[in-house]
Motif scaffolding. Structure first.
Motif, PDB file in Angstrom:
ATOM      1  N   ASP A  92       0.799  -1.221   0.000  1.00  0.00           N
ATOM      2  CA  ASP A  92       0.000   0.000   0.000  1.00  0.00           C
ATOM      3  C   ASP A  92       0.836   1.278   0.000  1.00  0.00           C
ATOM      4  O   ASP A  92       0.276   2.369   0.067  1.00  0.00           O
ATOM      5  N   PHE A  93       2.150   1.158  -0.082  1.00  0.00           N
ATOM      6  CA  PHE A  93       3.003   2.348  -0.069  1.00  0.00           C
ATOM      7  C   PHE A  93       3.146   2.834  -1.519  1.00  0.00           C
ATOM      8  O   PHE A  93       3.824   2.208  -2.336  1.00  0.00           O
ATOM      9  N   PRO A  94       2.506   3.955  -1.887  1.00  0.00           N
ATOM     10  CA  PRO A  94       2.428   4.366  -3.294  1.00  0.00           C
ATOM     11  C   PRO A  94       3.774   4.716  -3.928  1.00  0.00           C
ATOM     12  O   PRO A  94       3.949   4.560  -5.138  1.00  0.00           O
ATOM     13  N   ARG A  95       4.736   5.144  -3.166  1.00  0.00           N
ATOM     14  CA  ARG A  95       6.032   5.533  -3.742  1.00  0.00           C
ATOM     15  C   ARG A  95       6.732   4.336  -4.394  1.00  0.00           C
ATOM     16  O   ARG A  95       7.431   4.500  -5.393  1.00  0.00           O
ATOM     17  N   PHE A  96       6.510   3.129  -3.871  1.00  0.00           N
ATOM     18  CA  PHE A  96       7.110   1.944  -4.472  1.00  0.00           C
ATOM     19  C   PHE A  96       6.583   1.728  -5.896  1.00  0.00           C
ATOM     20  O   PHE A  96       7.331   1.366  -6.800  1.00  0.00           O
ATOM     21  N   ASP A  97       5.277   1.952  -6.106  1.00  0.00           N
ATOM     22  CA  ASP A  97       4.698   1.806  -7.444  1.00  0.00           C
ATOM     23  C   ASP A  97       5.292   2.813  -8.417  1.00  0.00           C
ATOM     24  O   ASP A  97       5.595   2.486  -9.560  1.00  0.00           O
ATOM     25  N   GLU A  98       5.448   4.055  -7.970  1.00  0.00           N
ATOM     26  CA  GLU A  98       6.019   5.096  -8.823  1.00  0.00           C
ATOM     27  C   GLU A  98       7.440   4.739  -9.242  1.00  0.00           C
ATOM     28  O   GLU A  98       7.813   4.884 -10.410  1.00  0.00           O
ATOM     29  N   LEU A  99       8.223   4.272  -8.290  1.00  0.00           N
ATOM     30  CA  LEU A  99       9.606   3.914  -8.585  1.00  0.00           C
ATOM     31  C   LEU A  99       9.698   2.674  -9.474  1.00  0.00           C
ATOM     32  O   LEU A  99      10.631   2.540 -10.267  1.00  0.00           O
ATOM     33  N   MET A 100       8.716   1.777  -9.369  1.00  0.00           N
ATOM     34  CA  MET A 100       8.713   0.581 -10.216  1.00  0.00           C
ATOM     35  C   MET A 100       8.554   0.983 -11.682  1.00  0.00           C
ATOM     36  O   MET A 100       9.209   0.413 -12.561  1.00  0.00           O
ATOM     37  N   ALA A 101       7.710   1.982 -11.964  1.00  0.00           N
ATOM     38  CA  ALA A 101       7.561   2.456 -13.346  1.00  0.00           C
ATOM     39  C   ALA A 101       8.878   3.056 -13.845  1.00  0.00           C
ATOM     40  O   ALA A 101       9.264   2.859 -15.005  1.00  0.00           O
ATOM     41  N   GLU A 102       9.576   3.764 -12.985  1.00  0.00           N
ATOM     42  CA  GLU A 102      10.875   4.327 -13.358  1.00  0.00           C
ATOM     43  C   GLU A 102      11.888   3.216 -13.639  1.00  0.00           C
ATOM     44  O   GLU A 102      12.670   3.284 -14.597  1.00  0.00           O
ATOM     45  N   ALA A 103      11.875   2.179 -12.824  1.00  0.00           N
ATOM     46  CA  ALA A 103      12.769   1.036 -13.038  1.00  0.00           C
ATOM     47  C   ALA A 103      12.441   0.342 -14.362  1.00  0.00           C
ATOM     48  O   ALA A 103      13.349  -0.050 -15.113  1.00  0.00           O
ATOM     49  N   ALA A 104      11.164   0.219 -14.675  1.00  0.00           N
ATOM     50  CA  ALA A 104      10.751  -0.400 -15.935  1.00  0.00           C
ATOM     51  C   ALA A 104      11.222   0.439 -17.122  1.00  0.00           C
ATOM     52  O   ALA A 104      11.678  -0.104 -18.136  1.00  0.00           O
ATOM     53  N   SER A 105      11.143   1.744 -16.992  1.00  0.00           N
ATOM     54  CA  SER A 105      11.607   2.635 -18.047  1.00  0.00           C
ATOM     55  C   SER A 105      13.108   2.462 -18.289  1.00  0.00           C
ATOM     56  O   SER A 105      13.566   2.392 -19.434  1.00  0.00           O
ATOM     57  N   LEU A 106      13.878   2.362 -17.206  1.00  0.00           N
ATOM     58  CA  LEU A 106      15.317   2.134 -17.344  1.00  0.00           C
ATOM     59  C   LEU A 106      15.610   0.798 -18.018  1.00  0.00           C
ATOM     60  O   LEU A 106      16.516   0.685 -18.848  1.00  0.00           O
ATOM     61  N   LYS A 107      14.837  -0.219 -17.663  1.00  0.00           N
ATOM     62  CA  LYS A 107      15.036  -1.532 -18.279  1.00  0.00           C
ATOM     63  C   LYS A 107      14.753  -1.469 -19.779  1.00  0.00           C
ATOM     64  O   LYS A 107      15.513  -2.009 -20.584  1.00  0.00           O
ATOM     65  N   LEU A 108      13.680  -0.785 -20.164  1.00  0.00           N
ATOM     66  CA  LEU A 108      13.357  -0.678 -21.586  1.00  0.00           C
ATOM     67  C   LEU A 108      14.452   0.083 -22.340  1.00  0.00           C
ATOM     68  O   LEU A 108      14.808  -0.279 -23.463  1.00  0.00           O
ATOM     69  N   ARG A 109      14.991   1.141 -21.719  1.00  0.00           N
ATOM     70  CA  ARG A 109      16.086   1.888 -22.355  1.00  0.00           C
ATOM     71  C   ARG A 109      17.325   1.015 -22.503  1.00  0.00           C
ATOM     72  O   ARG A 109      18.004   1.058 -23.528  1.00  0.00           O
ATOM     73  N   ARG A 110      17.619   0.234 -21.486  1.00  0.00           N
ATOM     74  CA  ARG A 110      18.765  -0.680 -21.551  1.00  0.00           C
ATOM     75  C   ARG A 110      18.568  -1.709 -22.664  1.00  0.00           C
ATOM     76  O   ARG A 110      19.475  -1.999 -23.438  1.00  0.00           O
ATOM     77  N   ASP A 111      17.343  -2.247 -22.748  1.00  0.00           N
ATOM     78  CA  ASP A 111      17.040  -3.221 -23.796  1.00  0.00           C
ATOM     79  C   ASP A 111      17.177  -2.588 -25.184  1.00  0.00           C
ATOM     80  O   ASP A 111      17.676  -3.218 -26.116  1.00  0.00           O
ATOM     81  N   ALA A 112      16.742  -1.325 -25.323  1.00  0.00           N
ATOM     82  CA  ALA A 112      16.843  -0.632 -26.614  1.00  0.00           C
ATOM     83  C   ALA A 112      18.308  -0.437 -27.006  1.00  0.00           C
ATOM     84  O   ALA A 112      18.672  -0.597 -28.171  1.00  0.00           O
ATOM     85  N   LYS A 113      19.164  -0.114 -26.036  1.00  0.00           N
ATOM     86  CA  LYS A 113      20.592   0.033 -26.324  1.00  0.00           C
ATOM     87  C   LYS A 113      21.204  -1.293 -26.755  1.00  0.00           C
ATOM     88  O   LYS A 113      22.168  -1.323 -27.513  1.00  0.00           O
ATOM     89  N   ALA A 114      20.639  -2.390 -26.268  1.00  0.00           N
ATOM     90  CA  ALA A 114      21.138  -3.721 -26.629  1.00  0.00           C
ATOM     91  C   ALA A 114      20.572  -4.197 -27.965  1.00  0.00           C
ATOM     92  O   ALA A 114      20.852  -5.305 -28.392  1.00  0.00           O
ATOM     93  N   GLY A 115      19.764  -3.358 -28.610  1.00  0.00           N
ATOM     94  CA  GLY A 115      19.234  -3.697 -29.920  1.00  0.00           C
ATOM     95  C   GLY A 115      17.822  -4.243 -29.928  1.00  0.00           C
ATOM     96  O   GLY A 115      17.277  -4.537 -30.984  1.00  0.00           O
ATOM     97  N   LEU A 116      17.209  -4.386 -28.760  1.00  0.00           N
ATOM     98  CA  LEU A 116      15.828  -4.867 -28.710  1.00  0.00           C
ATOM     99  C   LEU A 116      14.875  -3.700 -28.972  1.00  0.00           C
ATOM    100  O   LEU A 116      15.143  -2.570 -28.564  1.00  0.00           O
ATOM    101  N   PRO A 117      13.763  -3.960 -29.632  1.00  0.00           N
ATOM    102  CA  PRO A 117      12.821  -2.866 -29.901  1.00  0.00           C
ATOM    103  C   PRO A 117      12.125  -2.406 -28.619  1.00  0.00           C
ATOM    104  O   PRO A 117      11.866  -3.195 -27.719  1.00  0.00           O
ATOM    105  N   ASP A 118      11.853  -1.109 -28.549  1.00  0.00           N
ATOM    106  CA  ASP A 118      11.096  -0.554 -27.429  1.00  0.00           C
ATOM    107  C   ASP A 118       9.620  -0.661 -27.798  1.00  0.00           C
ATOM    108  O   ASP A 118       9.157   0.042 -28.698  1.00  0.00           O
ATOM    109  N   PRO A 119       8.862  -1.541 -27.141  1.00  0.00           N
ATOM    110  CA  PRO A 119       7.476  -1.779 -27.551  1.00  0.00           C
ATOM    111  C   PRO A 119       6.535  -0.605 -27.284  1.00  0.00           C
ATOM    112  O   PRO A 119       5.446  -0.572 -27.840  1.00  0.00           O
TER     113      PRO A 119
END
Length: 146
Positions: free
Chosen positions: A61-88
């Motif tokens: 129920d701590f909302p800040r964890f959800d906000e940070l999870m979206a930020e972590a997901a964004s970083l993962k997608l950027r990392r995947d894009a740098k590795a040549g994977l498409p950003d969906p």
């Protein structure tokens, strides 16, 4: 002494959240937020998602964890894009992109929960449901040709 049950091993993996006093929760949240923010600042999105997944299991129920999870997901997608994977979600409008990042964060959360349950000794879904044989909630379709 018998070995710990899967439930006991999971409690150990999660550092026994049921034993924390209210003041310990406050300091735990602060420490967890500091750790995750450091990971995100160092572009360690997957590691941050792992930490946040465990935090959400203990304190959903701590909302800040959800906000940070979206930020972590964004970083993962950027990392995947740098590795040549498409950003969906790169071409999504901003409002859908935010929702897609929440979904991506949820997928990271599910992957970590599955790994934790496996580490704790719970059987996997295929072991419980009989693998590819289907289950009552997801019956195997049969096709007849006439």
């Amino acid at each position: 002494m018998p070995p710990p049950t899967p439930h006991q091993r999971l409690a150990i993996l999660l550092e026994h959240p049921e034993r924390r006093a209210p003041e310990a929760w406050r300091s735990w949240r602060k420490a967890k937020l500091t750790r995750v923010q450091e990971l995100l600042a160092n572009r360690k999105g997957v590691v941050a998602a792992r930490e946040l997944s465990r935090a959400l299991l203990q304190d959903p129920d701590f909302p800040r964890f959800d906000e940070l999870m979206a930020e972590a997901a964004s970083l993962k997608l950027r990392r995947d894009a740098k590795a040549g994977l498409p950003d969906p979600i790169v071409e999504f409008p901003e409002e859908l992109r935010a929702q897609a990042l929440q979904l991506e964060g949820f997928q990271l959360y599910i992957a970590e929960v599955e790994q934790l349950l496996q580490q704790a000794g719970f059987p996997s879904g295929s072991e419980v449901g009989g693998g590819s044989q289907g289950s009552p909630s997801r019956p195997t379709a049969s096709v007849s040709q006439s």
